[in-house]
Scaffold this motif. Structure first.
Motif, PDB file in Angstrom:
ATOM      1  N   LEU A 136       0.840  -1.198   0.000  1.00 24.64           N
ATOM      2  CA  LEU A 136       0.000   0.000   0.000  1.00 24.64           C
ATOM      3  C   LEU A 136       0.875   1.248   0.000  1.00 24.64           C
ATOM      4  O   LEU A 136       0.652   2.183  -0.769  1.00 24.64           O
ATOM      5  N   MET A 137       1.907   1.234   0.837  1.00 23.00           N
ATOM      6  CA  MET A 137       2.817   2.376   0.924  1.00 23.00           C
ATOM      7  C   MET A 137       3.549   2.591  -0.401  1.00 23.00           C
ATOM      8  O   MET A 137       3.563   3.705  -0.934  1.00 23.00           O
ATOM      9  N   THR A 138       4.143   1.521  -0.961  1.00 19.52           N
ATOM     10  CA  THR A 138       4.908   1.683  -2.198  1.00 19.52           C
ATOM     11  C   THR A 138       3.999   2.080  -3.362  1.00 19.52           C
ATOM     12  O   THR A 138       4.393   2.865  -4.226  1.00 19.52           O
ATOM     13  N   GLY A 139       2.766   1.544  -3.363  1.00 20.57           N
ATOM     14  CA  GLY A 139       1.814   1.924  -4.406  1.00 20.57           C
ATOM     15  C   GLY A 139       1.439   3.390  -4.331  1.00 20.57           C
ATOM     16  O   GLY A 139       1.368   4.080  -5.355  1.00 20.57           O
ATOM     17  N   LEU A 140       1.200   3.888  -3.117  1.00 22.91           N
ATOM     18  CA  LEU A 140       0.865   5.304  -2.947  1.00 22.91           C
ATOM     19  C   LEU A 140       2.042   6.201  -3.322  1.00 22.91           C
ATOM     20  O   LEU A 140       1.848   7.267  -3.922  1.00 22.91           O
ATOM     21  N   VAL A 141       3.250   5.760  -2.987  1.00 25.79           N
ATOM     22  CA  VAL A 141       4.447   6.531  -3.356  1.00 25.79           C
ATOM     23  C   VAL A 141       4.534   6.642  -4.877  1.00 25.79           C
ATOM     24  O   VAL A 141       4.755   7.722  -5.435  1.00 25.79           O
ATOM     25  N   ARG A 142       4.349   5.511  -5.559  1.00 25.83           N
ATOM     26  CA  ARG A 142       4.451   5.490  -7.014  1.00 25.83           C
ATOM     27  C   ARG A 142       3.359   6.320  -7.677  1.00 25.83           C
ATOM     28  O   ARG A 142       3.610   7.059  -8.627  1.00 25.83           O
ATOM     29  N   ARG A 143       2.131   6.216  -7.168  1.00 24.90           N
ATOM     30  CA  ARG A 143       0.993   6.894  -7.796  1.00 24.90           C
ATOM     31  C   ARG A 143       0.946   8.396  -7.494  1.00 24.90           C
ATOM     32  O   ARG A 143       0.485   9.180  -8.310  1.00 24.90           O
TER      33      ARG A 143
END
Length: 197
Positions: A136-143
């Motif tokens: 969730l964290m890495t996805g939010l960082v990327r998006r």
């Protein structure tokens, strides 16, 4: 081509996830504060009347569903994390009574944090997919294009405050864990990283 080290990676994955569940139970039993996400899990468990492990699994599934719009891809480690950690935490809490001695509780909390660091390095090091909350964290960082630090801090503050309002335990160990886990995992990760080849 499947790497020759896949069996080692799978064994290390499941040992790491089991140890992660043990570390969660240790901090709950110590009753001096729990990990940030477990403040939320504990609060929900108290409100819903469910076991802590059941809440960990259900929240893991819900967080995994949040990966869909973020276009994150789960791996074996991701799915296993959702199931194994909660089951092991419940199993330990079912057979171990909370200690009454403060000295034992402090030792249990210290051991729980140390176990969690080893567990984190073990399951991350096999590179079979991040845990749902890490994804969730890495996805939010990327998006969003934002940096890891602010995104992780925002998520953890939100889960701690929400969990505390629901009745989760925030204590000195919650703060110690937040400050210590990164420096503890950092030297362990290279030792427990397994080449996928």
């Amino acid at each position: 081509m499947v790497g020759r080290r896949l069996p080692r990676r799978v064994v290390q994955l499941f040992l790491g996830l089991a140890l992660y569940g043990v570390s969660i139970a240790a901090l709950v039993l110590a009753d001096l504060g729990v990990m940030p996400w477990d403040v939320l899990h504990q609060g929900l468990a108290r409100q819903l009347g469910w076991s802590l492990g059941t809440v960990i699994i259900v929240v893991g599934v819900l967080v995994l569903l949040a990966w869909i719009p973020l276009r994150e891809r789960p791996g074996l480690g991701t799915v296993s994390n959702v199931i194994v950690v909660g089951l092991v935490a419940d199993a330990v809490l079912a057979v171990v009574d909370p200690p009454s001695s403060l000295a034992v509780r402090i030792a249990l909390a210290a051991g729980g944090i140390a176990c969690n660091a080893v567990a984190t390095a073990a399951y991350v090091g096999v590179r079979l997919g991040p845990g749902p909350r890490d994804g969730l964290m890495t996805g939010l960082v990327r998006r969003t294009g934002r940096k890891v630090g602010p995104v992780r801090t925002t998520i953890e503050v939100l889960v701690v405050v929400s969990g505390w309002l629901l009745g989760g335990t925030v204590g000195v160990v919650t703060v110690v864990y937040a400050l210590a886990i990164g420096p503890l995992v950092q030297p362990l990760l290279p030792r427990l990283t397994v080449d996928a080849r």
